[in-house]
Design a protein around this motif. Structure first.
Motif, PDB file in Angstrom:
ATOM      1  N   LYS A  98      46.287  39.275  42.820  1.00 18.89           N
ATOM      2  CA  LYS A  98      45.910  40.389  41.954  1.00 18.89           C
ATOM      3  C   LYS A  98      45.283  41.536  42.730  1.00 18.89           C
ATOM      4  CE  LYS A  98      43.284  41.527  37.806  1.00 18.89           C
ATOM      5  NZ  LYS A  98      42.393  41.018  36.765  1.00 18.89           N
ATOM      6  N   ASP A  99      44.331  41.215  43.614  1.00 16.32           N
ATOM      7  CA  ASP A  99      43.676  42.295  44.355  1.00 16.32           C
ATOM      8  C   ASP A  99      43.944  42.271  45.861  1.00 16.32           C
ATOM      9  OD1 ASP A  99      42.023  40.245  45.186  1.00 16.32           O
ATOM     10  OD2 ASP A  99      40.274  40.918  44.087  1.00 16.32           O
ATOM     11  N   GLY A 100      44.770  41.334  46.333  1.00 15.72           N
ATOM     12  CA  GLY A 100      45.160  41.303  47.740  1.00 15.72           C
ATOM     13  C   GLY A 100      44.085  40.839  48.697  1.00 15.72           C
ATOM     14  N   THR A 101      43.116  40.100  48.205  1.00 14.32           N
ATOM     15  CA  THR A 101      42.051  39.597  49.064  1.00 14.32           C
ATOM     16  C   THR A 101      42.148  38.086  49.205  1.00 14.32           C
ATOM     17  OG1 THR A 101      40.517  39.367  47.206  1.00 14.32           O
ATOM     18  CG2 THR A 101      40.468  41.455  48.409  1.00 14.32           C
ATOM     19  N   ALA A 102      41.531  37.591  50.235  1.00 14.07           N
ATOM     20  CA  ALA A 102      41.511  36.146  50.452  1.00 14.07           C
ATOM     21  C   ALA A 102      40.423  35.514  49.593  1.00 14.07           C
ATOM     22  CB  ALA A 102      41.244  35.838  51.919  1.00 14.07           C
ATOM     23  N   ILE A 103      40.724  34.343  49.072  1.00 17.24           N
ATOM     24  CA  ILE A 103      39.719  33.540  48.388  1.00 17.24           C
ATOM     25  C   ILE A 103      38.897  32.861  49.481  1.00 17.24           C
ATOM     26  CG2 ILE A 103      39.383  31.547  46.876  1.00 17.24           C
ATOM     27  CD1 ILE A 103      42.210  32.255  45.708  1.00 17.24           C
ATOM     28  N   ARG A 104      37.580  32.951  49.398  1.00 18.72           N
ATOM     29  CA  ARG A 104      36.744  32.350  50.443  1.00 18.72           C
ATOM     30  C   ARG A 104      37.072  30.867  50.536  1.00 18.72           C
ATOM     31  NH1 ARG A 104      31.681  33.913  52.905  1.00 18.72           N
ATOM     32  NH2 ARG A 104      31.786  35.714  51.550  1.00 18.72           N
ATOM     33  N   SER A 105      37.496  30.440  51.721  1.00 20.53           N
ATOM     34  CA  SER A 105      37.940  29.067  51.942  1.00 20.53           C
ATOM     35  C   SER A 105      37.580  28.644  53.353  1.00 20.53           C
ATOM     36  CB  SER A 105      39.449  28.924  51.801  1.00 20.53           C
ATOM     37  OG  SER A 105      40.035  29.957  51.117  1.00 20.53           O
TER      38      SER A 105
END
Length: 69
Positions: free
Chosen positions: A23-30
């Motif tokens: 949706k916003d082109g960012t990485a999910i903190r993982s």
């Protein structure tokens, strides 16, 4: 930190590992621990940097695949 870290400017790895927020082109903190053979030994797709226990899990995973020496 005595372990190699990854920067993913083009989001190719983020997408392959299933942690790209489309949706916003960012990485999910993982967090992922990958052994010397390239096998994922640990993954946390909801890593919370404020949660001390989660760091302990990561370091334990590193030690179990021989990287904590």
């Amino acid at each position: 930190m005595p372990y190699p870290l990854l920067a993913d400017w083009h989001k190719k790895v983020t997408q392959k590992f299933g942690v790209l927020n489309e949706k916003d082109g960012t990485a999910i903190r993982s967090c992922f621990v990958i052994d010397q053979e390239g096998i994922v030994q640990f993954s946390n797709h909801t890593f919370d940097a404020n949660e001390k226990l989660q760091y302990e899990e990561v370091f334990k995973a590193c030690e179990s695949c021989g990287k904590g020496e």
